[in-house]
Design a protein around this motif. Structure first.
Motif, PDB file in Angstrom:
ATOM      1  N   ASN A   1      46.186  48.863  27.579  1.00 36.95           N
ATOM      2  CA  ASN A   1      47.494  49.311  27.132  1.00 36.95           C
ATOM      3  C   ASN A   1      47.520  49.917  25.731  1.00 36.95           C
ATOM      4  OD1 ASN A   1      49.161  48.618  29.423  1.00 36.95           O
ATOM      5  ND2 ASN A   1      48.493  46.529  28.984  1.00 36.95           N
TER       6      ASN A   1
ATOM      7  N   GLN B   1      55.868  46.133  17.212  1.00 39.61           N
ATOM      8  CA  GLN B   1      57.284  46.460  17.395  1.00 39.61           C
ATOM      9  C   GLN B   1      57.671  46.750  18.822  1.00 39.61           C
ATOM     10  OE1 GLN B   1      59.030  49.101  14.267  1.00 39.61           O
ATOM     11  NE2 GLN B   1      56.952  49.158  13.538  1.00 39.61           N
ATOM     12  N   THR B   2      56.707  46.774  19.737  1.00 37.89           N
ATOM     13  CA  THR B   2      57.051  47.170  21.098  1.00 37.89           C
ATOM     14  C   THR B   2      56.963  45.995  22.044  1.00 37.89           C
ATOM     15  OG1 THR B   2      54.754  47.871  21.302  1.00 37.89           O
ATOM     16  CG2 THR B   2      56.381  49.585  20.918  1.00 37.89           C
ATOM     17  N   GLN B   3      57.585  46.180  23.186  1.00 39.93           N
ATOM     18  CA  GLN B   3      57.474  45.176  24.234  1.00 39.93           C
ATOM     19  C   GLN B   3      56.316  45.564  25.128  1.00 39.93           C
ATOM     20  OE1 GLN B   3      61.130  44.343  26.218  1.00 39.93           O
ATOM     21  NE2 GLN B   3      60.094  43.482  27.975  1.00 39.93           N
ATOM     22  N   GLN B   4      55.502  44.572  25.496  1.00 37.35           N
ATOM     23  CA  GLN B   4      54.286  44.915  26.205  1.00 37.35           C
ATOM     24  C   GLN B   4      54.466  44.968  27.720  1.00 37.35           C
ATOM     25  OE1 GLN B   4      51.872  45.895  24.145  1.00 37.35           O
ATOM     26  NE2 GLN B   4      53.343  45.388  22.574  1.00 37.35           N
TER      27      GLN B   4
ATOM     28  N   ARG C   1      56.861  43.828  31.457  1.00 36.35           N
ATOM     29  CA  ARG C   1      58.217  43.726  31.992  1.00 36.35           C
ATOM     30  C   ARG C   1      58.858  42.405  31.634  1.00 36.35           C
ATOM     31  NH1 ARG C   1      57.931  46.178  37.911  1.00 36.35           N
ATOM     32  NH2 ARG C   1      60.060  45.474  37.809  1.00 36.35           N
TER      33      ARG C   1
ATOM     34  N   ARG D   1      60.783  45.045  10.490  1.00 33.12           N
ATOM     35  CA  ARG D   1      59.968  46.028  11.185  1.00 33.12           C
ATOM     36  C   ARG D   1      59.038  46.735  10.208  1.00 33.12           C
ATOM     37  NH1 ARG D   1      64.056  49.409  14.692  1.00 33.12           N
ATOM     38  NH2 ARG D   1      62.370  49.545  16.189  1.00 33.12           N
TER      39      ARG D   1
ATOM     40  N   LEU E   1      63.851  47.840  36.000  1.00 28.79           N
ATOM     41  CA  LEU E   1      62.498  48.244  35.615  1.00 28.79           C
ATOM     42  C   LEU E   1      61.827  49.019  36.739  1.00 28.79           C
ATOM     43  CD1 LEU E   1      61.474  45.052  33.695  1.00 28.79           C
ATOM     44  CD2 LEU E   1      61.841  47.317  32.755  1.00 28.79           C
ATOM     45  N   GLN E   2      62.058  48.563  37.971  1.00 28.99           N
ATOM     46  CA  GLN E   2      61.503  49.264  39.124  1.00 28.99           C
ATOM     47  C   GLN E   2      62.056  50.686  39.183  1.00 28.99           C
ATOM     48  OE1 GLN E   2      61.135  46.545  42.149  1.00 28.99           O
ATOM     49  NE2 GLN E   2      59.325  47.699  42.729  1.00 28.99           N
TER      50      GLN E   2
ATOM     51  N   TRP F   1      53.915  56.501  27.378  1.00 27.13           N
ATOM     52  CA  TRP F   1      53.513  55.505  26.379  1.00 27.13           C
ATOM     53  C   TRP F   1      53.936  55.964  24.987  1.00 27.13           C
ATOM     54  CZ3 TRP F   1      50.475  54.668  22.087  1.00 27.13           C
ATOM     55  CH2 TRP F   1      50.041  53.367  21.861  1.00 27.13           C
TER      56      TRP F   1
ATOM     57  N   ALA G   1      57.646  55.671  24.652  1.00 22.06           N
ATOM     58  CA  ALA G   1      58.066  54.270  24.551  1.00 22.06           C
ATOM     59  C   ALA G   1      57.777  53.720  23.163  1.00 22.06           C
ATOM     60  CB  ALA G   1      57.347  53.425  25.603  1.00 22.06           C
ATOM     61  N   VAL G   2      56.630  54.092  22.619  1.00 16.56           N
ATOM     62  CA  VAL G   2      56.275  53.634  21.277  1.00 16.56           C
ATOM     63  C   VAL G   2      57.262  54.194  20.248  1.00 16.56           C
ATOM     64  CG1 VAL G   2      54.612  54.079  19.446  1.00 16.56           C
ATOM     65  CG2 VAL G   2      53.848  53.144  21.612  1.00 16.56           C
TER      66      VAL G   2
ATOM     67  N   GLN H   1      60.760  52.630  20.206  1.00 18.52           N
ATOM     68  CA  GLN H   1      60.900  51.228  19.811  1.00 18.52           C
ATOM     69  C   GLN H   1      60.498  50.943  18.379  1.00 18.52           C
ATOM     70  OE1 GLN H   1      59.619  48.226  22.837  1.00 18.52           O
ATOM     71  NE2 GLN H   1      59.021  50.027  23.952  1.00 18.52           N
ATOM     72  N   THR H   2      59.982  51.933  17.677  1.00 17.72           N
ATOM     73  CA  THR H   2      59.490  51.646  16.341  1.00 17.72           C
ATOM     74  C   THR H   2      60.373  52.289  15.283  1.00 17.72           C
ATOM     75  OG1 THR H   2      58.017  53.525  16.634  1.00 17.72           O
ATOM     76  CG2 THR H   2      57.077  51.345  16.944  1.00 17.72           C
TER      77      THR H   2
ATOM     78  N   SER I   1      66.033  42.167  26.962  1.00 11.40           N
ATOM     79  CA  SER I   1      65.195  43.239  26.466  1.00 11.40           C
ATOM     80  C   SER I   1      64.848  44.229  27.563  1.00 11.40           C
ATOM     81  CB  SER I   1      63.932  42.662  25.829  1.00 11.40           C
ATOM     82  OG  SER I   1      63.071  42.227  26.828  1.00 11.40           O
ATOM     83  N   ALA I   2      64.920  43.803  28.830  1.00 11.07           N
ATOM     84  CA  ALA I   2      64.673  44.747  29.923  1.00 11.07           C
ATOM     85  C   ALA I   2      65.691  45.878  29.910  1.00 11.07           C
ATOM     86  CB  ALA I   2      64.722  44.026  31.269  1.00 11.07           C
TER      87      ALA I   2
ATOM     88  N   ARG J   1      64.688  47.630  25.740  1.00  9.76           N
ATOM     89  CA  ARG J   1      63.377  48.112  25.327  1.00  9.76           C
ATOM     90  C   ARG J   1      62.571  48.601  26.531  1.00  9.76           C
ATOM     91  NH1 ARG J   1      61.043  43.537  21.515  1.00  9.76           N
ATOM     92  NH2 ARG J   1      60.044  45.256  20.458  1.00  9.76           N
ATOM     93  N   ASN J   2      61.405  49.128  26.263  1.00  6.89           N
ATOM     94  CA  ASN J   2      60.619  49.729  27.330  1.00  6.89           C
ATOM     95  C   ASN J   2      59.204  49.188  27.285  1.00  6.89           C
ATOM     96  OD1 ASN J   2      62.828  51.913  27.326  1.00  6.89           O
ATOM     97  ND2 ASN J   2      61.907  51.969  25.298  1.00  6.89           N
ATOM     98  N   PRO J   3      58.829  48.396  28.268  1.00  8.38           N
ATOM     99  CA  PRO J   3      57.498  47.789  28.216  1.00  8.38           C
ATOM    100  C   PRO J   3      56.397  48.845  28.244  1.00  8.38           C
ATOM    101  CG  PRO J   3      58.596  47.337  30.310  1.00  8.38           C
ATOM    102  CD  PRO J   3      59.603  47.948  29.420  1.00  8.38           C
ATOM    103  N   LEU J   4      55.417  48.669  27.368  1.00 12.01           N
ATOM    104  CA  LEU J   4      54.330  49.635  27.274  1.00 12.01           C
ATOM    105  C   LEU J   4      53.428  49.612  28.496  1.00 12.01           C
ATOM    106  CD1 LEU J   4      53.181  49.364  23.568  1.00 12.01           C
ATOM    107  CD2 LEU J   4      54.777  50.931  24.598  1.00 12.01           C
ATOM    108  N   GLN J   5      53.270  48.421  29.071  1.00 11.68           N
ATOM    109  CA  GLN J   5      52.369  48.303  30.214  1.00 11.68           C
ATOM    110  C   GLN J   5      52.800  49.227  31.344  1.00 11.68           C
ATOM    111  OE1 GLN J   5      52.316  44.489  32.169  1.00 11.68           O
ATOM    112  NE2 GLN J   5      50.122  44.564  32.496  1.00 11.68           N
TER     113      GLN J   5
ATOM    114  N   MET K   1      52.173  52.846  30.482  1.00 10.26           N
ATOM    115  CA  MET K   1      50.769  53.180  30.564  1.00 10.26           C
ATOM    116  C   MET K   1      50.331  53.331  32.024  1.00 10.26           C
ATOM    117  SD  MET K   1      48.174  53.928  28.934  1.00 10.26           S
ATOM    118  CE  MET K   1      47.866  53.451  27.249  1.00 10.26           C
TER     119      MET K   1
END
Lengths: 773, 773
Positions: free
Chosen positions: A227, A337-340, A342, A681, B188-189, B330, B333-334, B337-338, B677-678, B681-685, B688
């Motif tokens: 990731n 700072q990010t969510q990894q 779901r 942050r 998320l889906q 990715w 999303a980064v 969120q930053t 947070s769902a 924010r946006n999960p990086l996994q 990716m």
């Protein structure tokens, strides 16, 4: 009712006692044999050696240069001389910013005091309400003549107070905003400072989900390779080394005893020391103390080796948390700072605390448990605040004569002795309360630890906000409205929202003299006591006399202490609260606040420069809390003024105050939105800039080597096992990495650094004033 | 006091009227000439053609297949048949999740109703308190015999209510938690769904600081090239095209008039149409209408071209905001969120809303202005909620006979006519209030726009929460405690915190019959009216009769409408509130709530499938608000039960309720931390994973070309200038990009897609039921 003359006498007494403290301090600090008590920071930094190394025997212990006695207050200008950038380098940003709390106290209250005396005192004084009431046999003091109490009901003069309330609010908010900006700037500058630090590259990952096929370490590596493919560098899994740390500590204790007995034996070779193995050496088998301790140490060494082995290999000792390091600051800032994933409760990433700041025990608590702990502690704190008198009352009733006689009838003949009886009756009940109050910060700290914070700084911040609430309820409200906190709570629940500020507001002017005395005793005298450092002084000399054999022992005998944010800051906030509340009501109180802030600023600046040794560096992460609490004090003062005025029949003018709390609350959210993120942050631009600079300067840097062991549990840190005491491992081995001081660099480069410029020669005065007479 | 028989009669009447509505609906909807009123969604999606194309003339307008009349309720199972994944594809996630609000209403209240009737009704009924009171001449109805009022003071039976309160709270929280998890998962889906969408790659950057040397576009490019070097792809600066949009709109209007006059002229060739150029065509110069409009359109075209030119070149028209697109999800999303720079109010980055969802006018508001606007609107909303009766009372007094005669004496002779007089006296005062309530959502929406939100979805969410507060204060509390909201506020301020729940709690059982009637009239009948769509039906046929010339016109005549979250959701929340408050007090009310939720679910499912055309897609971003408001209702119900019980002398048992709100508030924070947070924010996994998949599937994708024009202001979108109406540009040109429907794909691939599986054949029934008889 105290008159101004009474207060004057009390003030004079307090000033004299403070002065005596200062003279005692001035005399004690320039004696070489106290050097390690009053200048421990310089020793810990390795910038000062014992004066006992050289010179005549007498000179080792007593300062015979009488000129230095004349300048007995010269520590004050010396303390003020060090410029702030140098102070930050010398003591860290936390300490430097902590001092700014006193400074904003001065910034806020100097103009407020001036205008309150210039405008409100004349407005209050030129009435004769209290004179008239005196004729009706209502008692009042001259202080009240200067206060709002002296204004007759329904007077138009209340407009002056309302206008001043607006002016004071505006000024306070203005100072707070400027200061927030300044501190945020200092923090960012500090974080982006030229030095490389491991926490700039590292992120703490918690709640790594269990995986049947992979170990935590593999899992972490795979996850971040997938990731954050361009940025991941390395990681360090957190292990549960609590048992190991305990064993090491035990061994160290036994080693100390061994040293002691060996010393004893070397002094008196005739008799091998004997000890008992039971509890506290009071009973049990008699053994040869030296042999016993040698065998014990051997046993512990073996156990430690075994435990060390098992911690590294046993998968159960591996906690689902890791410190993940990145190739660039940018990569770390992004990850923090990010969510990894779901599921926002797994793979939680946070900026890693500084290695010294990590609270290792709490790294593996899962999310649900954290939420439950928070609830439990919230409820517990509520009961602690409002019902703490109940167990104390129980203890007090037990500690009474009758109680003791009931519980332990066999003690009756002893208790009935007159002297003992009076001691019990006079002291015990008070001692129960006093003990509770002394242990309160510890209790709050334990509660914070239970809540699961992962850094010492956040533990202290949490304890501080709870302590502040406790002081607010039990000291401030408790002094104004008599009765236990629970009785207050009950009466508040049964009063209307309109009546609560009235009830308190009315009592405010009456309690002015009480709080003036409180400021003098708790504030002035407390600070004078702080600088004298009586406890460390006595303990150091005791240890020095009894235990110290080598230089290393002497080093350990020093108790530098530190600014304890969790108890210190809430107490300062009480003075902000008092100042803001009384600014419009009884301006007479303000000068006392001013003296407190000024005196405390000088004293703590001295202590920070010469004494305290901060355990960690959080980069002033506490400032949003300080800001918030001053605003809370401001809003309380506005509500109480509204309550007070509405009872004074100023129905016409009171509504003009309603806008004040609304505007203040808005200001809070505005300033929070504007500056708070600097404390939470990490701006990418800064990170990128640093990365680019570093790449240009050191293209061949081995970052992996640098970061490899930065976040290893302290127990594993040192190779020399006897040395792996926490403080030592942190204080010494990391210091050069973490908070470099200019002193150190000056050793290598004799030219003065640019930052301090012309003012830097001022420092050696403090350090070396009795080395070069 | 209404008896159960009374309520039964009212319920029967309401049911019958609802039934009549349904029959009317059933008859109207299967007539081909109403097809575009009741199935507009299918037309808008291009999946259905006018039935007028083929068949006998009569069949074009009237359905002559009598078999379809027999199955007049078959829309209900048809509406329920479409499986959820297909519904999401068909109508978007917002609509599908909106339906789930009704569903959790059922999930919560079916078991609660069952247990309340099984446990509480017998407990309440087997007392004779009210019988005894009747002897004392206290009136009460049979409904009260089923309610908590029938239990004597200090009875031990209150334990049943307390236990049930715990059970209901537990169940509600359980359902809410499950649902939060489910919706978060769906979101998320949905966001990670197979289709590429521009907002996955794009970030909205606001508050770009001014730079003297560079244009905004250059500045943005440089900033992101430096700080996101590996990920930055392209950007689109936001321009202030409000004037241009206005001109385009004007031109379109003129074009419409031109069409109208040309049509008129073609019907009656003898006479060229004449018009006046002044206000509303009532006065001014007489001109040839066709020539005038042609010249006007020409003029506007030129102006538009000039404005279009100037918008693109004039630096003043460039706003300090941009949509920045990245090479990977990715990267986006980064960036979203930053924090980008030290100053957290500059270079603000946020996930870009879907292109349709952007509210273009608010993109350039600076931070300070936003904060001030928020304060102003907060204060304004407070006054709107508590003092809205004051201006209405003024209007009402003006609208009275005496008021009008005073303001406009010349109207006196007209007013004194008896019929007009009675109209004025009977209607006008009521109309003032009615008008206010009708316009309230619009007022709230304008307030939200002023506050500066940048997406339509956030505007609606904000309006919804304000509308909820308004309903809570003015409908719920206003019905329970008579008197204006301000009087209530005043009395609350003068009551103790203990007394407020008591005052309201006592009134709760008394108002049960009122709220039952309210549910039937507002809830049941309102929904039946919703499905009949009287207003769109009438308007469509009027337009069809008067204006429609081509298929395109007919398309525009359709008024599909949409779920309006800002008014609909707060109304549903009122039913949650009523249900939870009365669950323990008067269980008799619960079945009415159940009927509402069940009926509304079916109706809105039908509407969403066949009618509504959502303007935007926010991915169910509103769910945290829904969740929060149900919890607020739960806490209100607990406090009111506490208040009610404490007046019933159940002092023993009431304290056991105190833990309930504490636990519920804790639950709120727990679930918020777990799932919110769902939605933010946006999960990086996920990002990716999508990136990797896409790279493997389409290695040569020209992403830049794809994203280049995604976030262009709608005015610039269409080449055919006559078409660039907002809705059209969004609804048509983006639909295929944004929310693809399975229908469309089925056109190309006749095999059913995997998701819907076996259940998909059910759908054509709804669509084609009167095409293939």
């Amino acid at each position: 009712m105290a008159t101004i003359a009474d207060i004057g006498v009390a003030a004079a007494l307090n000033l004299i006692s403070a002065f005596i403290f200062l003279i005692a301090f001035a005399l004690l600090r320039i004696q070489p044999f106290n050097d390690r008590v009053y200048f421990p920071k310089w020793y810990l930094k390795g910038l000062r050696d014992s004066p006992t190394h050289a010179g005549a025997f007498v000179k080792k212990f007593v300062n015979v240069d009488f000129r230095s006695y004349v300048k007995f207050l010269n520590w004050m200008p010396a303390a003020l001389k060090m410029p702030e950038p140098e102070l930050i380098e010398h003591a860290g940003l936390d300490s430097a910013v902590y001092l700014r709390i006193y400074l904003i106290g001065l910034k806020i209250f100097v103009p407020i005091t001036f205008f309150a005396w210039a405008v409100l005192v004349p407005v209050n004084y030129t009435n004769d309400t209290l004179e008239l009431q005196k004729l009706l046999n209502v008692t009042s003091s001259d202080i009240d003549r200067l206060s709002i109490s002296n204004i007759p009901d329904k007077s138009q003069r209340f407009w002056a107070h309302i206008v001043m309330a607006y002016a004071f609010t505006y000024w306070t908010c203005y100072v707070l905003l400027k200061e927030y900006a300044k501190v945020a700037d200092m923090r960012l500058q500090f974080l982006a400072s030229a030095k490389r630090r491991p926490d700039q590259f590292t992120v703490l990952v918690r709640n790594v989900p269990p995986d049947p096929d992979e170990s935590v370490s593999e899992l972490v590596e795979h996850f971040f390779l997938v990731n954050h493919p361009d940025h991941y560098l390395t990681h360090q899994v957190v292990v549960n080394a609590n048992k190991l740390a305990k064993l090491v500590k035990q061994k160290k204790k036994k080693q100390n005893w061994l040293d002691y007995y060996q010393l004893k034996y070397s002094r008196n070779n005739a008799k091998r020391p004997i000890m008992k193995t039971g509890f506290l050496g009071l009973w049990g088998q008699k053994v040869d103390a030296i042999d016993y301790h040698i065998s014990e140490i051997e046993r512990l060494s073996k156990e430690i080796a075994a435990e060390r082995e098992s911690v590294v290999t046993d998968p159960k000792a591996i906690m689902p948390a890791a410190f993940v390091s990145f190739k660039t600051r940018w990569g770390a800032a992004v990850c923090a700072q990010t969510q990894q994933t779901r599921n926002p409760t797994l793979w939680l990433t946070d900026w890693a605390p500084e290695p010294r700041d990590v609270y290792w025990n709490n790294l593996a608590i899962p999310y649900v448990s954290l939420a439950v702990r928070k609830l439990i502690m919230g409820v517990a704190f509520f009961f602690l605040t409002f019902f703490f008198m109940i167990p104390i009352a129980l203890v007090q009733s037990l500690a009474s004569i009758v109680g003791i006689e009931k519980a332990a009838p066999f003690l009756k003949p002893i208790i009935e002795v007159k002297f003992i009886k009076s001691v019990i009756q006079g002291f015990l009940p008070g001692i129960a309360l006093k003990l509770f109050l002394i242990f309160l910060p510890t209790i709050l700290m334990i509660m914070s630890k239970f809540e699961g914070f992962v850094s010492l700084s956040s533990l202290e911040r949490r304890s501080a906000s709870r302590y502040y609430l406790f002081i607010l309820v039990n000291v401030f409200l408790g002094s104004i409205i008599t009765g236990s906190a629970f009785e207050q709570l009950d009466s508040f629940m049964n009063q209307s929202a309109n009546d609560i500020p009235k009830t308190i507001g009315v009592a405010i002017p009456i309690k002015a003299t009480f709080f003036i005395t409180y400021i003098m005793v708790d504030g002035w005298a407390g600070i004078a006591g702080e600088i004298l450092m009586l406890k460390p002084l006595i303990f150091y000399h005791l240890k020095n006399f009894l235990l110290v054999k080598t230089e290393k022992d002497r080093e350990e005998a020093m108790d530098a202490g530190s600014l304890s944010f969790n108890t210190g800051e809430p107490r300062i906030q009480l003075y902000f609260l008092l100042g803001l509340v009384y600014a419009t009501v009884t301006p007479f109180l303000l000068p006392f606040i001013l003296v407190f802030f000024g005196f405390a600023y000088v004293v703590f600046r001295h202590q920070i420069i010469n004494v305290y040794n901060q355990e960690y560096e959080s980069g002033a992460a506490f400032w949003p809390d300080v800001h918030k609490r001053v605003i809370v004090a401001l809003i309380i003062s506005q509500l109480l003024l509204m309550g007070l005025l509405s009872t004074k029949g100023a129905a016409q003018s009171t509504p003009f105050l309603i806008a004040l709390p609304v505007l203040t609350i808005w200001f809070y959210f505005f300033s929070k939105g504007r500056y708070e993120s600097a404390f939470v942050r990490n701006p990418l631009q800064e990170a990128m800039m640093k990365d680019t600079l570093e790449r240009a300067r050191e293209p061949n840097l081995n970052l992996k080597g640098y970061l490899q062991n930065a976040y290893v549990h302290p127990v594993f840190k040192s190779d020399d096992e006897d040395d792996d005491d926490y403080d030592m491992a942190f204080g010494k081995k990391e210091d050069d990495v973490l908070v470099p001081t200019k002193r150190q660099s000056r050793r290598n480069t004799p030219v003065p650094s640019k930052i301090s410029g012309g003012s830097s020669p001022s420092l050696p005065e403090t350090v070396q004033e009795h080395h070069e007479p």
